[in-house]
Scaffold this motif. Structure first.
Motif, mmCIF file in Angstrom:
data_model
loop_
_atom_site.group_PDB
_atom_site.id
_atom_site.type_symbol
_atom_site.label_atom_id
_atom_site.label_comp_id
_atom_site.label_asym_id
_atom_site.label_seq_id
_atom_site.Cartn_x
_atom_site.Cartn_y
_atom_site.Cartn_z
ATOM 1 N N LYS A 51 2.899 13.473 8.570
ATOM 2 C CA LYS A 51 3.378 12.995 7.308
ATOM 3 C C LYS A 51 2.288 12.893 6.139
ATOM 4 O O LYS A 51 2.281 13.413 4.845
ATOM 5 C CB LYS A 51 3.995 11.572 7.313
ATOM 6 C CG LYS A 51 4.355 10.737 6.008
ATOM 7 C CD LYS A 51 4.776 9.319 6.263
ATOM 8 C CE LYS A 51 3.852 8.429 6.448
ATOM 9 N NZ LYS A 51 3.225 7.884 5.357
ATOM 10 N N ASN A 52 1.272 12.280 6.396
ATOM 11 C CA ASN A 52 -0.029 12.390 5.402
ATOM 12 C C ASN A 52 -0.817 13.584 5.114
ATOM 13 O O ASN A 52 -1.482 13.487 4.177
ATOM 14 C CB ASN A 52 -1.044 11.354 5.936
ATOM 15 C CG ASN A 52 -0.402 9.839 5.741
ATOM 16 O OD1 ASN A 52 0.514 9.632 5.495
ATOM 17 N ND2 ASN A 52 -1.278 8.959 6.510
ATOM 18 N N SER A 53 -0.076 14.536 5.763
ATOM 19 C CA SER A 53 -0.669 15.801 5.262
ATOM 20 C C SER A 53 0.312 16.602 4.430
ATOM 21 O O SER A 53 -0.073 17.288 3.378
ATOM 22 C CB SER A 53 -0.904 16.627 6.562
ATOM 23 O OG SER A 53 -1.431 17.722 6.361
ATOM 24 N N VAL A 54 1.682 16.247 4.989
ATOM 25 C CA VAL A 54 2.502 17.216 4.140
ATOM 26 C C VAL A 54 2.847 16.592 2.759
ATOM 27 O O VAL A 54 3.040 17.293 1.707
ATOM 28 C CB VAL A 54 4.073 17.539 4.789
ATOM 29 C CG1 VAL A 54 4.787 16.014 4.853
ATOM 30 C CG2 VAL A 54 4.910 18.521 4.248
ATOM 31 N N LEU A 55 2.793 15.228 2.571
ATOM 32 C CA LEU A 55 2.873 14.845 1.307
ATOM 33 C C LEU A 55 1.896 15.294 0.089
ATOM 34 O O LEU A 55 2.355 15.665 -0.950
ATOM 35 C CB LEU A 55 2.838 13.320 1.201
ATOM 36 C CG LEU A 55 4.042 12.514 2.161
ATOM 37 C CD1 LEU A 55 3.889 10.941 2.319
ATOM 38 C CD2 LEU A 55 5.511 12.930 1.697
ATOM 39 N N PRO A 56 0.395 15.031 0.218
ATOM 40 C CA PRO A 56 -0.467 15.798 -0.851
ATOM 41 C C PRO A 56 -0.172 17.312 -0.549
ATOM 42 O O PRO A 56 -0.352 17.831 -1.894
ATOM 43 C CB PRO A 56 -1.675 15.423 -0.264
ATOM 44 C CG PRO A 56 -1.610 14.970 1.359
ATOM 45 C CD PRO A 56 -0.215 14.366 1.268
ATOM 46 N N ASP B 54 -7.661 1.929 -8.603
ATOM 47 C CA ASP B 54 -8.973 1.874 -9.455
ATOM 48 C C ASP B 54 -9.696 3.156 -9.237
ATOM 49 O O ASP B 54 -10.212 3.658 -10.100
ATOM 50 C CB ASP B 54 -9.383 0.569 -9.570
ATOM 51 C CG ASP B 54 -9.857 0.196 -8.145
ATOM 52 O OD1 ASP B 54 -9.018 0.423 -7.388
ATOM 53 O OD2 ASP B 54 -10.947 -0.335 -7.915
ATOM 54 N N ILE B 55 -9.831 3.395 -8.110
ATOM 55 C CA ILE B 55 -10.721 4.373 -7.523
ATOM 56 C C ILE B 55 -10.310 5.859 -8.213
ATOM 57 O O ILE B 55 -10.959 6.660 -8.752
ATOM 58 C CB ILE B 55 -10.936 4.480 -6.147
ATOM 59 C CG1 ILE B 55 -11.281 3.077 -5.422
ATOM 60 C CG2 ILE B 55 -11.874 5.440 -5.528
ATOM 61 C CD1 ILE B 55 -11.507 2.958 -4.035
ATOM 62 N N HIS B 56 -9.048 6.046 -8.090
ATOM 63 C CA HIS B 56 -8.127 7.253 -8.514
ATOM 64 C C HIS B 56 -8.693 7.271 -10.067
ATOM 65 O O HIS B 56 -9.045 8.080 -10.729
ATOM 66 C CB HIS B 56 -6.811 7.250 -8.482
ATOM 67 C CG HIS B 56 -6.201 7.067 -7.053
ATOM 68 N ND1 HIS B 56 -5.568 7.978 -6.357
ATOM 69 C CD2 HIS B 56 -6.393 6.191 -6.147
ATOM 70 C CE1 HIS B 56 -5.142 7.741 -5.146
ATOM 71 N NE2 HIS B 56 -5.781 6.619 -4.986
HETATM 72 C C1 UD1 Z 1 -3.802 6.730 3.361
HETATM 73 C C2 UD1 Z 1 -2.628 7.055 4.081
HETATM 74 C C3 UD1 Z 1 -2.099 5.569 5.032
HETATM 75 C C4 UD1 Z 1 -3.349 5.089 5.659
HETATM 76 C C5 UD1 Z 1 -4.615 4.994 4.400
HETATM 77 C C6 UD1 Z 1 -5.935 4.690 5.057
HETATM 78 C C7 UD1 Z 1 -1.303 8.647 3.034
HETATM 79 C C8 UD1 Z 1 -0.084 9.296 2.403
HETATM 80 N N1 UD1 Z 1 -1.444 7.322 3.301
HETATM 81 O O1 UD1 Z 1 -3.173 5.931 2.031
HETATM 82 O O2 UD1 Z 1 -1.289 6.158 5.834
HETATM 83 O O3 UD1 Z 1 -3.140 3.857 5.834
HETATM 84 O O4 UD1 Z 1 -4.966 6.267 3.899
HETATM 85 O O5 UD1 Z 1 -6.146 5.520 6.062
HETATM 86 O O6 UD1 Z 1 -2.249 9.458 3.207
HETATM 87 N N2 UD1 Z 1 -8.103 1.315 -2.474
HETATM 88 C C9 UD1 Z 1 -8.553 0.613 -3.456
HETATM 89 N N3 UD1 Z 1 -8.190 1.249 -4.704
HETATM 90 C C10 UD1 Z 1 -8.031 2.520 -4.937
HETATM 91 C C11 UD1 Z 1 -7.531 3.363 -3.594
HETATM 92 C C12 UD1 Z 1 -7.718 2.622 -2.477
HETATM 93 O O7 UD1 Z 1 -9.141 -0.355 -3.606
HETATM 94 O O8 UD1 Z 1 -8.088 3.205 -5.972
HETATM 95 C C13 UD1 Z 1 -8.347 0.252 -1.120
HETATM 96 C C14 UD1 Z 1 -6.865 0.392 -0.683
HETATM 97 O O9 UD1 Z 1 -6.252 -0.968 -1.011
HETATM 98 C C15 UD1 Z 1 -7.040 0.027 0.922
HETATM 99 C C16 UD1 Z 1 -8.195 1.178 1.290
HETATM 100 O O10 UD1 Z 1 -8.774 1.143 -0.100
HETATM 101 O O11 UD1 Z 1 -7.663 -1.166 1.177
HETATM 102 C C17 UD1 Z 1 -7.721 2.411 1.557
HETATM 103 O O12 UD1 Z 1 -7.063 3.015 0.719
HETATM 104 P P1 UD1 Z 1 -6.589 4.710 0.574
HETATM 105 O O13 UD1 Z 1 -7.905 5.244 1.656
HETATM 106 O O14 UD1 Z 1 -6.698 5.179 -0.698
HETATM 107 O O15 UD1 Z 1 -5.330 4.788 1.335
HETATM 108 P P2 UD1 Z 1 -4.236 5.521 0.814
HETATM 109 O O16 UD1 Z 1 -4.502 6.999 0.326
HETATM 110 O O17 UD1 Z 1 -3.452 4.828 -0.064
#
Ligand code: UD1
Length: 417
Positions: free
Chosen positions: A22-27, A124-126
């Motif tokens: 799932k986490n590969s096909v979505l992006p 915020d990181i994005h």
């Molecule tokens: C992806 C996965 C999810 C998995 C997660 C961590 C997909 C579709 N989903 O989610 O299943 O549980 O990685 O392995 O691939 N954070 C911030 N700011 C941001 C972005 C993230 O504070 O801008 C924090 C999040 O709240 C979280 C942590 O960083 O605590 C990890 O998030 P992230 O690695 O971004 O997870 P996702 O990409 O949302």
């Protein structure tokens, strides 16, 4: 609304083919917007999250077909650069469309849903990374408006945390900017390597995925590609958890064992016997698992947060005390109160979960609280005596293709009613 009915006690044993990730096909689906043409994606799992991503692509003007495990996206006609609130709310990870939409249209408008079932999910990181890449971002009334006139990039972006989604978003957008973009402290998850491989097949030039240092040489002409999605390591860890709690024996086909190293090492500590081949894992659980003193979730290659709930469920009947420390998501342990209804002895203190092994679990009426928490209930119910009814199955359907069919084929007494 459907619910799962499980009668526990049977061993989960046999051969199982692991679905696409799932986490590969979505992006990768989002990345199809970067070209004006056709992409063919194989090994796509039939999941509600995948349907939601397809719906977003269709809304944007793409033609999409999804038959068997093949999705064909023709993005020639894409014209919309906004994602309405209703579609954003269906799948919280739809933020990963931001990079490709910006790459395609140089502008984007999307609403973000705020918190999610695992706690706040900030972006915020994005956003900070996009600003560093010359994008103007305005956040207003729960929506973000972005635009850019930037055509070139020669930037080094250092992430404060190796966010999976932010790494993927930057990679996709950077493909469309001339020059070199470097991501430092990038996430190292295998799904990022899968995205890199797909983008490179489309004509991009990216290297370093899988390490914390990714380099994107952007501005190259991109074209349609055919690609096979990698196997889902979290689903593999779920079926192993089901075998672990029932003393079963599994042969997992179509897996990448190295993606599961951290999970397999925990199962070995719990007394499971494991053999690995190039694309298979043989897994045999003892009649009763041993406790695992400490499991700490970490970014890859550490123990995955998404496997926390299913492993916790498998350890409920282990001998002795196991401890899980969650470092990624604040509200990951919501599912544990439902596990207690089945007789689990679990205590939570903030990010620490202490599991005292119990002799027996008993069937009960429970509710899935989120995707992986729902899968944990399925695992525990298979190891419980008597009947369990699980509500809110729609959470589980976000990430598991035909979970009841797969477990039934492995000897589980499970049906959807
Ligand atoms: C992806 C996965 C999810 C998995 C997660 C961590 C997909 C579709 N989903 O989610 O299943 O549980 O990685 O392995 O691939 N954070 C911030 N700011 C941001 C972005 C993230 O504070 O801008 C924090 C999040 O709240 C979280 C942590 O960083 O605590 C990890 O998030 P992230 O690695 O971004 O997870 P996702 O990409 O949302």
């Amino acid at each position: 609304m459907s619910r799962l009915h499980i009668v526990g006690g049977n061993k989960i044993s046999g051969e199982v083919k692991i679905q696409g990730a799932k986490n590969s096909v979505l992006p990768i689906l989002a990345a199809t917007l970067l070209i004006k043409g056709k992409c063919v994606l194989r090994n796509c799992p039939k999941l509600s999250d995948v349907e939601s991503a397809v719906e977003i692509l269709r809304y944007m003007g793409c033609t999409v077909t999804f038959e068997d495990d093949v999705i064909i996206v023709d993005s020639q006609g894409a014209k919309n650069y906004d994602i309405p609130d209703i579609l954003m709310r269906k799948m919280r990870s739809s933020i990963m469309f931001l990079g490709p939409v910006m790459g395609r249209f140089q502008k984007a408008r999307l609403c973000f849903p705020g918190g999610c079932e695992l706690g706040p999910r900030p972006i915020d990181i994005h956003i900070n990374a996009f600003r560093e890449m010359g994008i103007k971002v305005i956040e207003r009334h729960g929506c973000i408006n972005c635009n850019t006139t930037e055509k070139t990039s020669s930037r080094e972006i250092t992430l404060p945390f190796p966010s999976v989604g932010a790494t993927e978003n930057i990679m996709m957008f950077a493909c469309t900017l001339k020059g070199k973009t470097v991501i430092e402290n990038a996430a190292k998850e295998p799904e990022i390597e899968d995205l890199q491989n797909f983008l490179n097949k489309m004509g991009a030039k990216i290297h370093g995925a899988g390490s914390g240092h990714i380099v994107i040489y952007g501005g190259r002409e991109l074209f349609g590609a055919e690609y096979k999605i990698m196997p889902d390591r979290i689903v593999a860890s779920t079926y192993m958890s089901a075998a672990a709690i029932t003393g079963g024996e599994l042969y997992l086909k179509d897996v990448v064992p190295s993606h599961l190293s951290a999970v397999l090492s925990i199962f070995e500590k719990a007394g499971c016997h494991i053999k690995k081949g190039r694309d298979y894992i043989y897994f045999k659980a003892p009649e009763k698992l041993k406790n695992v003193k400490t499991i700490m979730t970490m970014p890859y290659p550490g123990f995955p947060t998404d496997s926390n709930p299913v492993i916790a469920a498998s350890l409920i009947k282990a001998k002795g005390t196991s401890v899980i420390i969650e470092t990624i998501f604040q509200n990951r342990f919501k599912y544990t109160s439902e596990l207690s209804r089945l007789g689990a002895n679990i205590k939570i203190d903030s990010r620490v979960c202490v599991i005292e092994g119990v002799e027996k679990l008993y069937g009960a009426k429970v509710e899935a609280t989120d995707l992986r928490g729902g899968a944990a209930l399925v695992v525990a119910a298979l190891g419980a005596e008597g009947e369990t009814y699980i509500d809110n199955v729609f959470y589980i359907d976000r990430g598991y293709e035909n979970i009841e069919k797969v477990l039934k084929s492995l000897g589980g007494q499970i049906e959807r009613i």
